[in-house]
Design a protein around this motif. Structure first.
Motif, PDB file in Angstrom:
ATOM      1  N   ASN A  49      16.934 -17.536 -14.490  1.00  0.00           N
ATOM      2  CA  ASN A  49      18.008 -16.455 -14.100  1.00  0.00           C
ATOM      3  C   ASN A  49      16.862 -15.490 -13.511  1.00  0.00           C
ATOM      4  OD1 ASN A  49      18.112 -13.751 -14.335  1.00  0.00           O
ATOM      5  ND2 ASN A  49      18.702 -14.217 -17.014  1.00  0.00           N
ATOM      6  N   PRO A  50      17.500 -15.488 -11.458  1.00  0.00           N
ATOM      7  CA  PRO A  50      16.443 -14.406 -10.876  1.00  0.00           C
ATOM      8  C   PRO A  50      16.425 -13.455 -11.291  1.00  0.00           C
ATOM      9  CG  PRO A  50      18.328 -16.226 -10.320  1.00  0.00           C
ATOM     10  CD  PRO A  50      18.707 -16.490 -11.559  1.00  0.00           C
ATOM     11  N   ALA A  51      17.421 -12.579 -11.496  1.00  0.00           N
ATOM     12  CA  ALA A  51      17.247 -11.514 -12.515  1.00  0.00           C
ATOM     13  C   ALA A  51      15.910 -10.986 -13.260  1.00  0.00           C
ATOM     14  CB  ALA A  51      17.958 -10.610 -12.803  1.00  0.00           C
ATOM     15  N   ARG A  52      15.516 -11.906 -14.366  1.00  0.00           N
ATOM     16  CA  ARG A  52      14.717 -11.855 -15.482  1.00  0.00           C
ATOM     17  C   ARG A  52      13.299 -12.139 -15.070  1.00  0.00           C
ATOM     18  NH1 ARG A  52      10.921 -13.188 -16.530  1.00  0.00           N
ATOM     19  NH2 ARG A  52       9.490 -14.090 -17.741  1.00  0.00           N
ATOM     20  N   ASP A  53      13.051 -12.460 -13.200  1.00  0.00           N
ATOM     21  CA  ASP A  53      11.933 -12.826 -12.962  1.00  0.00           C
ATOM     22  C   ASP A  53      12.036 -11.995 -11.956  1.00  0.00           C
ATOM     23  OD1 ASP A  53       9.955 -15.409 -12.490  1.00  0.00           O
ATOM     24  OD2 ASP A  53       9.763 -14.550 -11.397  1.00  0.00           O
ATOM     25  N   LEU A  54      12.566 -11.731 -11.336  1.00  0.00           N
ATOM     26  CA  LEU A  54      12.363 -10.684  -9.972  1.00  0.00           C
ATOM     27  C   LEU A  54      12.324  -9.252 -10.698  1.00  0.00           C
ATOM     28  CD1 LEU A  54      12.553 -10.103  -7.172  1.00  0.00           C
ATOM     29  CD2 LEU A  54      14.700 -10.261  -6.850  1.00  0.00           C
ATOM     30  N   GLY A  55      13.073  -9.183 -10.854  1.00  0.00           N
ATOM     31  CA  GLY A  55      13.113  -7.299 -11.565  1.00  0.00           C
ATOM     32  C   GLY A  55      11.837  -6.639 -12.141  1.00  0.00           C
ATOM     33  N   TYR A  92       5.269 -17.181  -4.970  1.00  0.00           N
ATOM     34  CA  TYR A  92       5.962 -18.233  -5.513  1.00  0.00           C
ATOM     35  C   TYR A  92       7.119 -17.444  -6.187  1.00  0.00           C
ATOM     36  CZ  TYR A  92       7.264 -20.481 -10.260  1.00  0.00           C
ATOM     37  OH  TYR A  92       7.761 -21.742 -11.252  1.00  0.00           O
ATOM     38  N   SER A  93       7.590 -16.600  -5.598  1.00  0.00           N
ATOM     39  CA  SER A  93       8.681 -16.186  -5.972  1.00  0.00           C
ATOM     40  C   SER A  93      10.281 -16.238  -6.293  1.00  0.00           C
ATOM     41  CB  SER A  93       8.504 -14.461  -5.988  1.00  0.00           C
ATOM     42  OG  SER A  93       8.484 -14.182  -4.992  1.00  0.00           O
ATOM     43  N   TRP A  94       9.954 -16.393  -5.386  1.00  0.00           N
ATOM     44  CA  TRP A  94      11.612 -17.480  -3.933  1.00  0.00           C
ATOM     45  C   TRP A  94      11.759 -18.609  -5.639  1.00  0.00           C
ATOM     46  CZ3 TRP A  94      11.562 -22.523  -2.877  1.00  0.00           C
ATOM     47  CH2 TRP A  94      10.607 -23.560  -2.891  1.00  0.00           C
ATOM     48  N   ILE A  95      10.666 -19.287  -6.247  1.00  0.00           N
ATOM     49  CA  ILE A  95      11.163 -20.865  -6.907  1.00  0.00           C
ATOM     50  C   ILE A  95      11.687 -19.871  -7.930  1.00  0.00           C
ATOM     51  CG2 ILE A  95      10.231 -22.032  -8.030  1.00  0.00           C
ATOM     52  CD1 ILE A  95       8.043 -22.739  -6.816  1.00  0.00           C
ATOM     53  N   PRO A  96      11.697 -19.158  -8.526  1.00  0.00           N
ATOM     54  CA  PRO A  96      12.515 -18.627 -10.144  1.00  0.00           C
ATOM     55  C   PRO A  96      13.713 -17.970  -9.687  1.00  0.00           C
ATOM     56  CG  PRO A  96       9.917 -17.313  -9.816  1.00  0.00           C
ATOM     57  CD  PRO A  96      10.444 -18.310  -8.667  1.00  0.00           C
ATOM     58  N   ILE A  97      14.217 -17.786  -7.890  1.00  0.00           N
ATOM     59  CA  ILE A  97      15.200 -17.532  -7.567  1.00  0.00           C
ATOM     60  C   ILE A  97      16.382 -18.293  -7.042  1.00  0.00           C
ATOM     61  CG2 ILE A  97      16.121 -15.471  -6.066  1.00  0.00           C
ATOM     62  CD1 ILE A  97      13.840 -14.203  -6.072  1.00  0.00           C
ATOM     63  N   VAL A  98      15.554 -19.002  -5.646  1.00  0.00           N
ATOM     64  CA  VAL A  98      16.473 -19.958  -5.784  1.00  0.00           C
ATOM     65  C   VAL A  98      16.589 -21.575  -6.137  1.00  0.00           C
ATOM     66  CG1 VAL A  98      16.242 -22.242  -3.486  1.00  0.00           C
ATOM     67  CG2 VAL A  98      15.084 -19.837  -3.381  1.00  0.00           C
ATOM     68  N   THR A 154       7.261 -15.435 -14.986  1.00  0.00           N
ATOM     69  CA  THR A 154       7.268 -16.594 -14.460  1.00  0.00           C
ATOM     70  C   THR A 154       5.707 -17.208 -14.063  1.00  0.00           C
ATOM     71  OG1 THR A 154       8.414 -17.767 -13.137  1.00  0.00           O
ATOM     72  CG2 THR A 154       9.163 -17.562 -15.583  1.00  0.00           C
ATOM     73  N   ILE A 155       4.585 -18.087 -14.235  1.00  0.00           N
ATOM     74  CA  ILE A 155       3.548 -18.766 -13.883  1.00  0.00           C
ATOM     75  C   ILE A 155       3.603 -19.356 -14.271  1.00  0.00           C
ATOM     76  CG2 ILE A 155       0.922 -18.575 -13.967  1.00  0.00           C
ATOM     77  CD1 ILE A 155       1.272 -15.748 -14.116  1.00  0.00           C
ATOM     78  N   PRO A 156       3.471 -21.150 -12.927  1.00  0.00           N
ATOM     79  CA  PRO A 156       4.041 -22.524 -13.485  1.00  0.00           C
ATOM     80  C   PRO A 156       2.300 -23.144 -14.190  1.00  0.00           C
ATOM     81  CG  PRO A 156       3.665 -21.848 -11.105  1.00  0.00           C
ATOM     82  CD  PRO A 156       3.980 -20.937 -11.822  1.00  0.00           C
ATOM     83  N   ALA A 191       8.285 -30.145  -7.517  1.00  0.00           N
ATOM     84  CA  ALA A 191       8.083 -29.992  -8.430  1.00  0.00           C
ATOM     85  C   ALA A 191       8.820 -28.623  -9.594  1.00  0.00           C
ATOM     86  CB  ALA A 191       7.248 -30.509  -9.660  1.00  0.00           C
ATOM     87  N   ASN A 192       7.924 -27.444  -9.578  1.00  0.00           N
ATOM     88  CA  ASN A 192       8.501 -26.105 -10.345  1.00  0.00           C
ATOM     89  C   ASN A 192       9.853 -25.992  -9.627  1.00  0.00           C
ATOM     90  OD1 ASN A 192       5.587 -24.712  -9.238  1.00  0.00           O
ATOM     91  ND2 ASN A 192       5.686 -26.062 -11.257  1.00  0.00           N
ATOM     92  N   LEU A 193      10.333 -26.181  -8.013  1.00  0.00           N
ATOM     93  CA  LEU A 193      12.005 -25.713  -8.230  1.00  0.00           C
ATOM     94  C   LEU A 193      13.283 -26.725  -8.737  1.00  0.00           C
ATOM     95  CD1 LEU A 193      13.708 -24.187  -6.255  1.00  0.00           C
ATOM     96  CD2 LEU A 193      13.739 -25.869  -4.415  1.00  0.00           C
ATOM     97  N   THR A 194      12.403 -27.628  -9.022  1.00  0.00           N
ATOM     98  CA  THR A 194      13.726 -29.250  -9.594  1.00  0.00           C
ATOM     99  C   THR A 194      13.338 -29.121 -10.605  1.00  0.00           C
ATOM    100  OG1 THR A 194      12.589 -30.986  -8.722  1.00  0.00           O
ATOM    101  CG2 THR A 194      13.571 -31.431 -10.340  1.00  0.00           C
ATOM    102  N   THR A 195      11.867 -28.534 -11.523  1.00  0.00           N
ATOM    103  CA  THR A 195      12.279 -28.001 -13.398  1.00  0.00           C
ATOM    104  C   THR A 195      13.060 -27.384 -13.444  1.00  0.00           C
ATOM    105  OG1 THR A 195      10.455 -28.528 -13.518  1.00  0.00           O
ATOM    106  CG2 THR A 195      11.474 -27.330 -15.823  1.00  0.00           C
ATOM    107  N   GLU A 196      12.887 -25.813 -12.668  1.00  0.00           N
ATOM    108  CA  GLU A 196      14.127 -24.538 -12.662  1.00  0.00           C
ATOM    109  C   GLU A 196      15.761 -24.710 -12.322  1.00  0.00           C
ATOM    110  OE1 GLU A 196      13.773 -21.514 -13.534  1.00  0.00           O
ATOM    111  OE2 GLU A 196      11.988 -22.070 -14.286  1.00  0.00           O
ATOM    112  N   ILE A 197      15.698 -25.697 -11.608  1.00  0.00           N
ATOM    113  CA  ILE A 197      17.070 -26.564 -11.173  1.00  0.00           C
ATOM    114  C   ILE A 197      17.530 -26.740 -11.733  1.00  0.00           C
ATOM    115  CG2 ILE A 197      18.341 -28.096 -10.138  1.00  0.00           C
ATOM    116  CD1 ILE A 197      16.689 -27.238  -7.389  1.00  0.00           C
TER     117      ILE A 197
END
Length: 249
Positions: free
Chosen positions: A197-203, A223-229, A122-124, A131-137
């Motif tokens: 989904n952390p796996a969907r982004d990190l893998g 940026y990669s920590w945001i779609p994990i955390v 993913t790319i914001p 804001a990006n973290l909030t959206t993912e939460i």
């Protein structure tokens, strides 16, 4: 066997999900410029197919946020969590590698490195960590609420004297979960591309870093920590909202 099912299910999710992004983003694809509706519907159907394949064996979490969310409210055994998450991460990496092979002719002729990265991770739209973290939460909390709601309703479906719970659980629930992901993508996916989904982004991001993709740019590890955390927090939050409201009891 449950770990194998999580591996296969997450690989299917990533193959079909990242595959639809590749079709829309890569040069000279017949699906080029298909748009956001195509992407979100493709991801929704990717989830549906993954749940149909893996659901009866492992429950088809296919997402560490789901695994952690369910474990946090006592709906899943903590002893299985590491194995589930490991299988999901490896499955996501493998699925991304299959997408690379499926679109092998298109990497070299696609000039935009961001288009290539978008296939895998993913790319914001607007880079703002808070804001990006909030959206993912928010998106992942909605995912868990929806999954738990669909599951709770499966035991109460009947027509006259006929108990349709099994038909709902095994026949319709995977489709409804896919439609849930479709809805989240349409409503909440615009700011970040909705990893949820952390796996969907990190893998797939690891796959992007390792594969010999012609003309690729950096893998955007900053940026990669945001779609994990974000999804981990959202998954636990959504599960606890469900648990504390008592909707499923």
């Amino acid at each position: 066997m449950v770990y194998l099912a999580e591996f296969v299910g997450t690989a299917i999710l990533t193959l079909l999900g990242c595959g639809v992004v590749a079709g829309v983003a890569l040069a000279r694809s017949k699906a080029l410029a298909g748009g956001w509706i195509v992407v979100t519907f493709g991801w929704g159907m990717a989830v549906t197919m993954a749940v149909y394949v893996a659901g009866t064996t492992s429950g088809a979490h296919i997402n560490p946020a789901v695994t952690l969310g369910l474990a946090s409210i006592g709906e899943f055994d903590w002893a299985l969590v590491p194995g589930y998450i490991g299988a999901q991460l490896v499955g996501a990496f493998f699925g991304a590698c299959l997408v690379y092979l499926a679109y092998l002719s298109h990497w070299k002729i696609t000039e935009d490195p961001d288009a290539k990265l978008s296939v895998f991770s993913t790319i914001p739209a607007v880079r703002n960590p808070v804001a990006n973290l909030t959206t993912e939460i928010i998106g992942t909390a909605m995912l868990l609420l929806g999954i738990l709601g669909i599951g709770a309703n499966s035991g109460a479906v009947s027509a006259g004297q006929a108990d349709l719970a099994n038909l709902f659980t095994n026949g319709l629930a995977p489709l409804l979960i896919g439609l849930l992901v479709f809805a989240i993508g349409l409503s909440l996916g615009g700011p970040t591309g909705y990893a949820i989904n952390p796996a969907r982004d990190l893998g797939p991001r690891v796959a992007h870093a390792l594969l010999p993709i012609a003309g690729k740019g950096p893998s955007d590890w900053g940026y990669s920590w945001i779609p994990i955390v974000g999804p981990v927090i959202g998954g636990v939050l959504g599960a606890w909202i469900w648990n504390l409201t008592g909707f499923g009891s």
